[in-house]
Design a protein around this motif. Structure first.
Motif, PDB file in Angstrom:
ATOM      1  N   SER A 123       0.859  -1.189   0.000  1.00  0.00           N
ATOM      2  CA  SER A 123       0.000   0.000   0.000  1.00  0.00           C
ATOM      3  C   SER A 123       0.896   1.241   0.000  1.00  0.00           C
ATOM      4  O   SER A 123       2.092   1.143   0.301  1.00  0.00           O
ATOM      5  N   ILE A 124       0.291   2.398  -0.284  1.00  0.00           N
ATOM      6  CA  ILE A 124       1.052   3.657  -0.256  1.00  0.00           C
ATOM      7  C   ILE A 124       1.530   3.942   1.174  1.00  0.00           C
ATOM      8  O   ILE A 124       2.635   4.446   1.375  1.00  0.00           O
ATOM      9  N   GLU A 125       0.693   3.564   2.161  1.00  0.00           N
ATOM     10  CA  GLU A 125       1.058   3.800   3.571  1.00  0.00           C
ATOM     11  C   GLU A 125       2.327   3.007   3.934  1.00  0.00           C
ATOM     12  O   GLU A 125       3.222   3.534   4.582  1.00  0.00           O
ATOM     13  N   VAL A 126       2.366   1.751   3.498  1.00  0.00           N
ATOM     14  CA  VAL A 126       3.546   0.915   3.787  1.00  0.00           C
ATOM     15  C   VAL A 126       4.770   1.498   3.079  1.00  0.00           C
ATOM     16  O   VAL A 126       5.869   1.574   3.639  1.00  0.00           O
ATOM     17  N   LEU A 127       4.565   1.958   1.857  1.00  0.00           N
ATOM     18  CA  LEU A 127       5.677   2.556   1.107  1.00  0.00           C
ATOM     19  C   LEU A 127       6.226   3.773   1.851  1.00  0.00           C
ATOM     20  O   LEU A 127       7.444   3.944   2.000  1.00  0.00           O
TER      21      LEU A 127
END
Ligand code: 5GP
Length: 186
Positions: A123-127
């Motif tokens: 996800s963008i959050e994990v990135l």
């Protein structure tokens, strides 16, 4: 084994592409294409190993001489793949691995036989968490990398395969299965 192929891994920075590239290089008989860049070396990066580091003037001279198979302006720096390094590998019947952006991948695919694999973060959050944990970029650079990541994820369908890198072992296995029909193992 089939004819030599240009195998391209594209991914937003922080998606784990560098680690996955290293695994491919350790497991399969393939060399990595070393790009030319105007970016400054980071950490332990070495000339001729990670990149060929050049000045903007040198890069633009090569560009003017039509020396690049593809080039792109990414995160305020120039990056390019020399035609000569591709020609040398193909002449020697060797496949080459590329760690380049989607634009570069699309340009190579127009001129050569390629296999494009997109590495997607979970996800963008994990990135964002991974980029912060890496501690290499300031806030503005992180924001720019995230924006670029969103744009790249929206174009992942251009690639032949897409692999989500949530768990490194799982992603690595998936990539191995994709590559097995095309490359010899070490
Ligand atoms: P980095 O500065 O983190 O090493 O790379 C930034 C981005 O530029 C990454 O997405 C990387 O894949 C891409 N890149 C590196 N070399 C090349 C190249 O030769 N051509 C293109 N088009 N992109 C490249």
């Amino acid at each position: 084994m089939s004819n030599p192929l240009l195998i391209i891994l594209s991914a937003p920075s922080g998606a784990g592409k560098t680690t996955l590239c290293k695994r491919i290089l350790a497991d399969f008989i393939i060399n990595i294409s070393i790009s030319v860049t105007t970016r400054q070396p980071r950490g332990k990066e070495q000339e001729g190993v990670d990149y060929h580091f050049v000045t903007e003037e040198q890069f633009l001279e090569l560009k003017q001489k039509d020396a690049f198979a593809e080039y792109a302006h990414v995160h305020n720096n120039w990056y390019g793949t020399l035609k000569s390094s591709i020609d040398e590998a193909l002449t020697n019947n060797q496949s080459l691995l590329f760690d380049i952006d989607l634009e570069g991948a699309a340009n190579l695919a127009r001129a050569y036989r390629t296999l494009r694999i997109f590495i997607e973060p979970p996800s963008i959050e994990v990135l964002e968490q991974r980029l912060r944990a890496r501690g290499e970029d300031n806030e503005a650079t992180i924001a720019m990398r995230l924006m670029h990541a969103r744009q790249e994820i929206a174009r992942k369908h251009e690639c032949d395969h897409s692999v989500i890198n949530k768990d490194l072992e799982v992603a690595s296995k998936q990539i191995e299965q994709i590559l097995l029909p095309h490359l010899r193992k070490r």
